[in-house]
Design a protein around this motif. Structure first.
Motif, PDB file in Angstrom:
ATOM      1  N   THR A  69       0.699  -1.092  -0.074  1.00  0.00           N
ATOM      2  CA  THR A  69      -0.086  -0.041   0.009  1.00  0.00           C
ATOM      3  C   THR A  69       0.871   1.204   0.043  1.00  0.00           C
ATOM      4  OG1 THR A  69      -1.681  -1.118   1.250  1.00  0.00           O
ATOM      5  CG2 THR A  69      -1.863   1.084   1.318  1.00  0.00           C
ATOM      6  N   PHE A  70       1.840   1.285   0.877  1.00  0.00           N
ATOM      7  CA  PHE A  70       2.612   2.467   0.946  1.00  0.00           C
ATOM      8  C   PHE A  70       3.250   2.835  -0.456  1.00  0.00           C
ATOM      9  CE2 PHE A  70       2.550   2.470   5.651  1.00  0.00           C
ATOM     10  CZ  PHE A  70       2.060   3.789   5.971  1.00  0.00           C
ATOM     11  N   ALA A  71       4.061   1.486  -0.947  1.00  0.00           N
ATOM     12  CA  ALA A  71       4.902   1.411  -2.283  1.00  0.00           C
ATOM     13  C   ALA A  71       3.861   2.224  -3.494  1.00  0.00           C
ATOM     14  CB  ALA A  71       5.250   0.400  -2.620  1.00  0.00           C
ATOM     15  N   GLN A  72       2.567   1.768  -3.352  1.00  0.00           N
ATOM     16  CA  GLN A  72       1.672   2.189  -4.400  1.00  0.00           C
ATOM     17  C   GLN A  72       1.509   3.559  -4.571  1.00  0.00           C
ATOM     18  OE1 GLN A  72      -1.792  -0.629  -4.599  1.00  0.00           O
ATOM     19  NE2 GLN A  72      -2.971   1.102  -5.823  1.00  0.00           N
ATOM     20  N   PHE A  73       1.566   3.975  -3.282  1.00  0.00           N
ATOM     21  CA  PHE A  73       1.111   5.575  -3.242  1.00  0.00           C
ATOM     22  C   PHE A  73       2.645   6.422  -3.238  1.00  0.00           C
ATOM     23  CE2 PHE A  73      -2.702   3.735  -2.202  1.00  0.00           C
ATOM     24  CZ  PHE A  73      -3.852   4.853  -2.553  1.00  0.00           C
ATOM     25  N   GLY A  74       3.518   5.823  -3.692  1.00  0.00           N
ATOM     26  CA  GLY A  74       4.884   6.336  -4.003  1.00  0.00           C
ATOM     27  C   GLY A  74       5.836   6.403  -2.810  1.00  0.00           C
ATOM     28  N   TYR A  75       5.598   5.776  -1.773  1.00  0.00           N
ATOM     29  CA  TYR A  75       6.733   5.766  -0.758  1.00  0.00           C
ATOM     30  C   TYR A  75       7.950   4.719  -0.935  1.00  0.00           C
ATOM     31  CZ  TYR A  75       3.222   8.812   1.792  1.00  0.00           C
ATOM     32  OH  TYR A  75       2.601   9.662   2.017  1.00  0.00           O
ATOM     33  N   ASN A  76       8.962   5.071  -0.407  1.00  0.00           N
ATOM     34  CA  ASN A  76      10.227   4.265  -0.600  1.00  0.00           C
ATOM     35  C   ASN A  76       9.774   3.255   0.520  1.00  0.00           C
ATOM     36  OD1 ASN A  76      11.353   5.419  -2.570  1.00  0.00           O
ATOM     37  ND2 ASN A  76      12.187   6.983  -1.196  1.00  0.00           N
ATOM     38  N   VAL A  77       9.835   2.080   0.433  1.00  0.00           N
ATOM     39  CA  VAL A  77       9.591   0.899   1.654  1.00  0.00           C
ATOM     40  C   VAL A  77      10.513   0.153   1.748  1.00  0.00           C
ATOM     41  CG1 VAL A  77       8.052  -0.737   2.196  1.00  0.00           C
ATOM     42  CG2 VAL A  77       7.093   1.167   1.150  1.00  0.00           C
ATOM     43  N   ASN A  78      11.385  -0.045   3.127  1.00  0.00           N
ATOM     44  CA  ASN A  78      12.214  -1.022   3.253  1.00  0.00           C
ATOM     45  C   ASN A  78      11.167  -2.273   4.005  1.00  0.00           C
ATOM     46  OD1 ASN A  78      14.244   0.547   2.454  1.00  0.00           O
ATOM     47  ND2 ASN A  78      14.815   1.098   4.312  1.00  0.00           N
ATOM     48  N   LEU A  79      11.308  -3.358   3.446  1.00  0.00           N
ATOM     49  CA  LEU A  79      10.619  -4.538   3.872  1.00  0.00           C
ATOM     50  C   LEU A  79      11.600  -5.524   4.669  1.00  0.00           C
ATOM     51  CD1 LEU A  79       7.660  -6.060   4.137  1.00  0.00           C
ATOM     52  CD2 LEU A  79       8.132  -7.228   2.098  1.00  0.00           C
ATOM     53  N   ILE A  80      11.183  -5.858   6.096  1.00  0.00           N
ATOM     54  CA  ILE A  80      12.369  -6.497   6.865  1.00  0.00           C
ATOM     55  C   ILE A  80      11.553  -7.589   7.439  1.00  0.00           C
ATOM     56  CG2 ILE A  80      13.801  -5.974   8.827  1.00  0.00           C
ATOM     57  CD1 ILE A  80      13.177  -2.767   8.480  1.00  0.00           C
ATOM     58  N   ASP A  81      12.485  -8.616   7.375  1.00  0.00           N
ATOM     59  CA  ASP A  81      11.997  -9.916   7.930  1.00  0.00           C
ATOM     60  C   ASP A  81      13.122 -10.611   8.263  1.00  0.00           C
ATOM     61  OD1 ASP A  81       9.157 -11.603   7.915  1.00  0.00           O
ATOM     62  OD2 ASP A  81      10.946 -12.954   8.189  1.00  0.00           O
ATOM     63  N   ILE A  82      13.414 -11.369   9.213  1.00  0.00           N
ATOM     64  CA  ILE A  82      14.498 -12.390   9.611  1.00  0.00           C
ATOM     65  C   ILE A  82      14.807 -13.394   8.507  1.00  0.00           C
ATOM     66  CG2 ILE A  82      14.483 -11.922  12.033  1.00  0.00           C
ATOM     67  CD1 ILE A  82      13.249 -14.648  12.560  1.00  0.00           C
ATOM     68  N   SER A  83      13.577 -13.735   7.977  1.00  0.00           N
ATOM     69  CA  SER A  83      13.935 -14.747   6.818  1.00  0.00           C
ATOM     70  C   SER A  83      13.742 -14.245   5.220  1.00  0.00           C
ATOM     71  CB  SER A  83      12.844 -15.760   7.037  1.00  0.00           C
ATOM     72  OG  SER A  83      12.689 -16.711   5.936  1.00  0.00           O
ATOM     73  N   GLN A  84      14.929 -14.582   4.554  1.00  0.00           N
ATOM     74  CA  GLN A  84      14.857 -14.246   3.213  1.00  0.00           C
ATOM     75  C   GLN A  84      13.819 -14.910   2.569  1.00  0.00           C
ATOM     76  OE1 GLN A  84      17.015 -11.981   1.890  1.00  0.00           O
ATOM     77  NE2 GLN A  84      15.980 -12.042   0.091  1.00  0.00           N
ATOM     78  N   THR A  85      13.547 -16.154   2.794  1.00  0.00           N
ATOM     79  CA  THR A  85      12.577 -16.918   2.081  1.00  0.00           C
ATOM     80  C   THR A  85      11.029 -16.122   2.357  1.00  0.00           C
ATOM     81  OG1 THR A  85      13.410 -18.888   2.397  1.00  0.00           O
ATOM     82  CG2 THR A  85      11.249 -19.079   2.078  1.00  0.00           C
ATOM     83  N   ALA A  86      11.075 -15.675   3.676  1.00  0.00           N
ATOM     84  CA  ALA A  86       9.592 -15.001   4.031  1.00  0.00           C
ATOM     85  C   ALA A  86       9.506 -13.701   3.217  1.00  0.00           C
ATOM     86  CB  ALA A  86       9.379 -14.471   5.426  1.00  0.00           C
ATOM     87  N   LEU A  87      10.780 -13.040   2.963  1.00  0.00           N
ATOM     88  CA  LEU A  87      10.674 -11.768   2.086  1.00  0.00           C
ATOM     89  C   LEU A  87      10.391 -11.886   0.685  1.00  0.00           C
ATOM     90  CD1 LEU A  87      14.040 -10.145   3.646  1.00  0.00           C
ATOM     91  CD2 LEU A  87      11.470  -9.095   3.722  1.00  0.00           C
ATOM     92  N   GLU A  88      10.869 -13.202   0.198  1.00  0.00           N
ATOM     93  CA  GLU A  88      10.683 -13.397  -1.405  1.00  0.00           C
ATOM     94  C   GLU A  88       9.273 -13.719  -1.526  1.00  0.00           C
ATOM     95  OE1 GLU A  88      13.780 -16.268  -2.093  1.00  0.00           O
ATOM     96  OE2 GLU A  88      15.246 -14.663  -2.253  1.00  0.00           O
TER      97      GLU A  88
END
Length: 295
Positions: free
Chosen positions: A19-38
């Motif tokens: 939602t934030f990215a769709q409205f033009g914000y730069n978003v850092n998505l963080i998780d301890i798991s690379q698999t979860a991020l992907e």
């Protein structure tokens, strides 16, 4: 605000990042798991594809949105130089307190710290930081890209400036902010969870079956989804956690979780996320449904 960090790449976290990215914000998505991020980024891409197919956005807008999202497994790196951090981790108080203690240390002194908790005290979470005046609740609804409501919860020390900033930001992402006070369950879950719990009690007492209970609520009360199916989508473990928070907070037996809910969670039947809850979401069940369509 231009730069936002979202902690947790699960259902709520990836929806908030989307939602934030769709409205033009730069978003850092963080998780301890690379698999979860992907997996989270893949979900965002699929949801954007659905929006393209419905002509709600263009292919160009989809690509712009995805390019706004960066993935991090390092919390310290992910929250550096952002103006807002939105925590969307599991509904577990110990985990949230640990996260807020860390992001308080790693983030800039003026960074606003928000939590997507659906029931836990904002004041309690804020107490884990050195800047409780900058801690606030942003309770998004699932699915985040579609649902309009965001409960905005002020902690005991949250300043008017932070409150106004977050209310304004919520409007900028085309959501409707509703300000509520810091009590267990806030408004949404204080009303919703007892209804879900009573629906489970109704099943537990043998008054009616799963489909019958949901049908009564859908056709009789115009709910788009029955309470037992909704519980499956929320996650039965999440429902149990929220009820426990409210029971502990109010000491009122009406919030005590139904024994059936407790047993289902202990048995690992958590709803959609586990493949089985009050309904069967397993691959074999999906295959059976497809087979019936062509029989």
């Amino acid at each position: 605000m231009e730069n936002i960090a979202v902690i947790g790449a699960g259902t709520m976290g990836n929806g908030i990042a989307h939602t934030f990215a769709q409205f033009g914000y730069n978003v850092n998505l963080i998780d301890i798991s690379q698999t979860a991020l992907e997996k989270g980024l893949k979900t965002i891409s699929k949801n954007l594809d659905r929006m393209v197919s419905k002509e709600r956005i263009t292919e160009e807008k989809k690509n712009e949105t995805l390019n706004k999202i960066k993935l991090f497994t390092d919390l310290k790196e992910g929250v550096r130089n952002v103006e807002l951090i939105v925590e969307a981790a599991t509904e577990n108080i110990d985990l949230k307190l640990k996260i807020f203690k860390d992001i308080d240390e790693f983030s800039n002194k003026n960074t606003v710290l928000a939590t997507n908790t659906s029931s836990i005290s904002i004041t309690q979470i804020a107490a884990a930081t050195s800047k409780p005046d900058k801690v606030i609740g942003m309770h998004f609804m699932n699915p985040v890209p579609i649902m309009k409501l965001v409960e905005i919860i002020r902690g005991y020390n949250t300043t008017d400036e932070v409150m106004e900033t977050i209310v304004d930001l919520t409007k900028k992402i085309n959501k409707v902010p509703v300000e509520v006070n810091d009590y267990p369950g806030f408004v949404a879950n204080r009303i919703l969870m007892p209804m879900i719990n009573e629906s489970i009690e109704t099943l537990y007492n043998g008054v009616a079956g799963v489909a019958e209970i949901d049908t009564v609520m859908k056709l009789g009360m115009a709910h788009p989804m029955g309470p037992l199916q909704l519980a499956d989508f929320i996650g039965l473990d999440v429902c149990l956690s929220i009820l426990n928070v409210m029971y502990d907070g109010f000491k009122n037996p009406k919030y005590a979780p139904c024994p059936l809910l407790v047993n289902m969670v202990m048995a690992g039947k958590l709803g959609v996320k586990s493949g089985e809850g009050f309904y069967d979401y397993s691959e074999s069940r999906k295959a059976e449904k497809v087979a019936k369509m062509f029989s």
